[in-house]
Enzyme design. Structure first.
Site, PDB file in Angstrom:
ATOM      1  CE  LYS A  76      -4.244  -1.630   1.787  1.00 57.18           C
ATOM      2  NZ  LYS A  76      -4.055  -3.060   1.640  1.00 57.18           N
ATOM      3  CD  GLU A  92      -4.989   5.770   3.625  1.00 58.89           C
ATOM      4  OE1 GLU A  92      -3.943   6.052   2.653  1.00 58.89           O
ATOM      5  OE2 GLU A  92      -6.160   5.214   3.023  1.00 58.89           O
ATOM      6  CG  ASN A 126     -12.651  -1.458   7.452  1.00 52.53           C
ATOM      7  OD1 ASN A 126     -13.372  -0.330   6.784  1.00 52.53           O
ATOM      8  ND2 ASN A 126     -12.200  -1.802   8.522  1.00 52.53           N
ATOM      9  CD  GLU A 148     -10.832  -2.185  -3.561  1.00 52.96           C
ATOM     10  OE1 GLU A 148     -11.106  -1.780  -2.549  1.00 52.96           O
ATOM     11  OE2 GLU A 148     -10.964  -3.531  -3.629  1.00 52.96           O
ATOM     12  CD  GLU A 166      -7.089  -2.523  -1.053  1.00 51.75           C
ATOM     13  OE1 GLU A 166      -5.980  -2.671  -0.765  1.00 51.75           O
ATOM     14  OE2 GLU A 166      -8.107  -2.976  -0.645  1.00 51.75           O
ATOM     15  CG  ASN A 225      -7.826  -5.675  -4.443  1.00 52.77           C
ATOM     16  OD1 ASN A 225      -7.144  -5.990  -3.546  1.00 52.77           O
ATOM     17  ND2 ASN A 225      -8.905  -4.758  -3.915  1.00 52.77           N
ATOM     18  CG  PHE A 280     -23.712  -5.527  11.218  1.00 53.03           C
ATOM     19  CD1 PHE A 280     -25.093  -5.065  11.076  1.00 53.03           C
ATOM     20  CD2 PHE A 280     -22.822  -4.274  11.819  1.00 53.03           C
ATOM     21  CE1 PHE A 280     -25.540  -4.151  11.595  1.00 53.03           C
ATOM     22  CE2 PHE A 280     -23.618  -3.317  12.457  1.00 53.03           C
ATOM     23  CZ  PHE A 280     -24.754  -3.048  12.178  1.00 53.03           C
TER      24      PHE A 280
END
Length: 638
Positions: free
Chosen positions: A127, A211, A246, A286, A299, A301, A359
């Site tokens: 990253k 960040e 996430n 993304e 990022e 993928n 969830f």
């Protein structure tokens, strides 16, 4: 001309997906598997299969030596890689011949990798490096610290300079692992510790970056496709904002939020980044998009994403086939102007998870009954399991990807609603109820979503579907009708000329139905295959074929068609019904039995005050107390 044999270095639904396209292209396939996956679907689908180790991923699907041995023995010409080991393999195969291990040298002779090259995977897999490359390619990036964070003190200093809130995340991470949001110094220190631990255990790399956290954004990604001749395309966007921890839950293509100008700008920046790293395969760039349609690189993928089917639905492309063609050296067959947006597609990730716990906490078990809703139009199911498959602690608990397609969004969502109602999954806890509630929620239907959708809509956690007064009556009427249909079936005898014990068949019943909100008197009368049911002063007409042997039951209630599932019943009148996606527990008794039941002793509830139970399966990695310690705000690391 294409490959003769391809080894699929993966498992589950993505392995099955690759094998399907290989069959279409006439390519023979080799599957690898762990010892517990010997009877897995992807193993049965492949032309050849080989065991590469025991159940833990690190000892099987990430066991490079074993997989290379399979490549050598099967003489596979190409390998579809698991991204976690892709870069390691390519690094070995790119070494000078004198430095290669003998096995690696033999295995890599003539072997082509389905995916991008070493440089692209390394650059985009890190990253920190990917963010620097994105800046140089003039791609919008999130403000933050571009280096590696050394320790918790430095993390706090950097977070203060950037300004809270900040996102702490693993440099080599993905799938939401090794990622924490911090709103103050204390959370930054805690987040640094947990993220580095999780990153080290998940990726073998504990480097972190920090960040600026963009509050309330959308998560929108661009699918790219590039060849080895310098050509690259963007294949429109995917809306992936519905997430928990996430990790994506519901995806769709296109996005309701983007206008053509923003879509083009995002696509062009995604292609610019792909070209900057000489990318050659399918990949995903993304972005986070704020309410003003400002977008920032998140990022890239370097693999075929889980949600790729929605892109295939609206473009008509087979992305696996395109990846294989690119790997063989062919140029892209399409120009940017050839890429359409035809219709709308929605994907729901069906997991063996308990949606009522955060969830979705993983569930394990055996699929005792499993039936995909493929009898419905415009429904696609990508899965790697079947009836009898085990959902174990060793692998991701995904059951399938359920995709529906329509000429517009409303049609695609309606078909998804029907598909979820018609999906039969027994033996494990699943998240169908959450998925169904999301897609019918007014905010989602209007397109008013962000990555905070779930915590905002369900601030106290997901509780299942909240019945309206009419829906409650429909459920009670359906349950009562099921009870009566069961009673009538038990009185019939097939193949015999039995003399009836009663002069005339009973045609009316007075019942007491106990639902979560209380006890309801219900009167049922039969007329042909229909039942007239009086519930809470309202009469409803319930009609069905009453095929009680089927896992699915189509019931029409005053003209409204409902698909319900009777999950369980017992001699005490207890009944579990899946209605509108949510499982409801009821007790149905005759009026006389209900009056007598108050004299029955109640079973005492289990005393759990001295029991510590994990909410999910896992391994205990730390116990931070010893006998005699005083515990405040206890936390268990699993």
């Amino acid at each position: 001309q294409t490959f003769e044999k391809l080894l699929v270095a993966n498992r589950g639904e993505i392995a099955c997906r690759v094998i399907k396209t290989c069959k279409k292209m006439g390519i023979k396939t080799v599957a690898i598997h762990s010892d517990v996956d010997a009877n897995a679907v992807h193993v049965k689908m492949a032309d050849e299969a080989a065991c590469v180790g025991p159940a833990p991923t690190s000892k099987s699907y990430l066991n490079m030596d074993a997989i290379m041995e399979v490549i050598r023995k099967t003489r596979a010409q190409a390998v579809s890689l698991n991204e976690s080991i892709c870069c390691s393999w390519l690094l070995i195969f790119s070494l000078p011949p004198k430095l290669k291990p003998s096995l690696s040298l033999q295995a890599s002779e003539g072997v082509t990798f389905i995916g991008p090259d070493t440089h692209a995977i390394q650059a985009m897999g890190d990253k920190i490096e990917s963010k620097l490359l994105a800046k140089n390619a003039k791609v919008n990036t999130i403000p933050g610290f571009d280096g590696v964070v050394k320790d918790a003190d430095e993390a706090v200093r950097i977070a203060r300079e950037i300004g809270y809130p900040v996102m702490i995340k693993a440099s080599a991470g993905g799938g939401g692992k090794g990622m924490r949001i911090a709103w103050d110094d204390e959370e930054t220190r805690e987040g640094f510790r947990f993220s580095s631990q999780e990153a080290a255990s998940s990726f073998g790399d504990d480097r972190l970056l920090i960040e600026k956290f963009i509050d309330n954004p959308r998560h929108i990604e661009i699918q790219v496709l590039a060849d080895k001749h310098g050509n690259a395309l963007w294949l429109n966007e995917r809306e992936c904002s519905i997430q928990r921890r996430n990790q994506k839950v519901v995806e769709e293509a296109p996005s309701t939020f983007l206008d053509p100008e923003t879509r083009r700008a995002m696509g062009e920046q995604a292609v610019a980044l792909a070209k900057a790293v000489k990318y050659s395969s399918a990949g995903t760039v993304e972005f986070l998009v704020d309410s003003s349609k400002n977008f920032y690189f998140l990022e890239m993928n370097t693999r075929l994403q889980v949600e790729h089917p929605v892109t295939e639905c609206i473009t008509g492309l087979d992305l696996v086939q395109e990846m294989i063609r690119v790997a063989k050296g062919y140029p892209l067959r399409h120009e940017q102007a050839d890429i359409p947006i035809n219709g709308w597609a929605v994907e729901c990730r069906v997991y063996a998870e308990d949606p009522y716990k955060s969830f979705g906490l993983p569930s394990i078990g055996r699929l005792t009954q499993y039936q995909e809703p493929l009898h419905l139009p415009s429904v696609r199911v990508d899965s790697g399991i079947q009836q009898g498959s085990d959902i174990s602690i060793y692998y991701d608990p995904m059951i399938s990807k359920l995709i529906t397609y329509g000429s517009n969004r409303a049609e695609a969502l309606k078909r998804m609603e029907e598909a979820l109602d018609n999906y039969v999954i027994r033996g494990v806890t699943h998240n169908i109820s959450l998925l169904r509630e999301v897609i019918i929620h007014p905010r989602f239907v209007q397109g008013d979503i962000s990555t905070k959708f779930l915590p905002e809509v369900y601030p106290d956690g997901f509780k299942g579907h909240k019945l309206t007064d009419l829906e409650r009556r429909q459920l009670l009427a359906t349950a009562a009708s099921l009870y009566v249909a069961e009673q009538l079936r038990s009185q019939r005898f097939l193949g015999t000329q039995r003399i009836p014990l009663a002069k005339s068949q009973r045609s009316s019943w007075e019942l007491s139905v106990n639902l979560e909100d209380g006890v309801h008197p219900v009167a049922v009368s039969k007329s042909g295959s229909s039942f007239s049911v009086e519930v809470d002063g309202m009469k409803l007409n319930v009609t069905s074929e009453w095929n009680l042997a089927s896992p699915l039951l189509s019931v029409t209630i005053d003209g409204t068609l409902r698909t319900v599932q009777r999950l369980s019943r017992d001699a005490s009148g207890n009944l579990s019904i899946q209605f509108l996606g949510t499982v409801y527990k009821l007790q149905i008794l005759t009026k006389v039995a209900a009056e007598l039941s108050k004299y029955m002793p109640e079973k005492a509830a289990e005393d759990t005050s001295s029991i510590l139970r994990s909410p999910m399966p896992g391994a205990v990695v730390a116990v931070s107390v010893k006998p005699g310690d005083t515990v405040r705000n206890p936390r268990i690391c699993i």
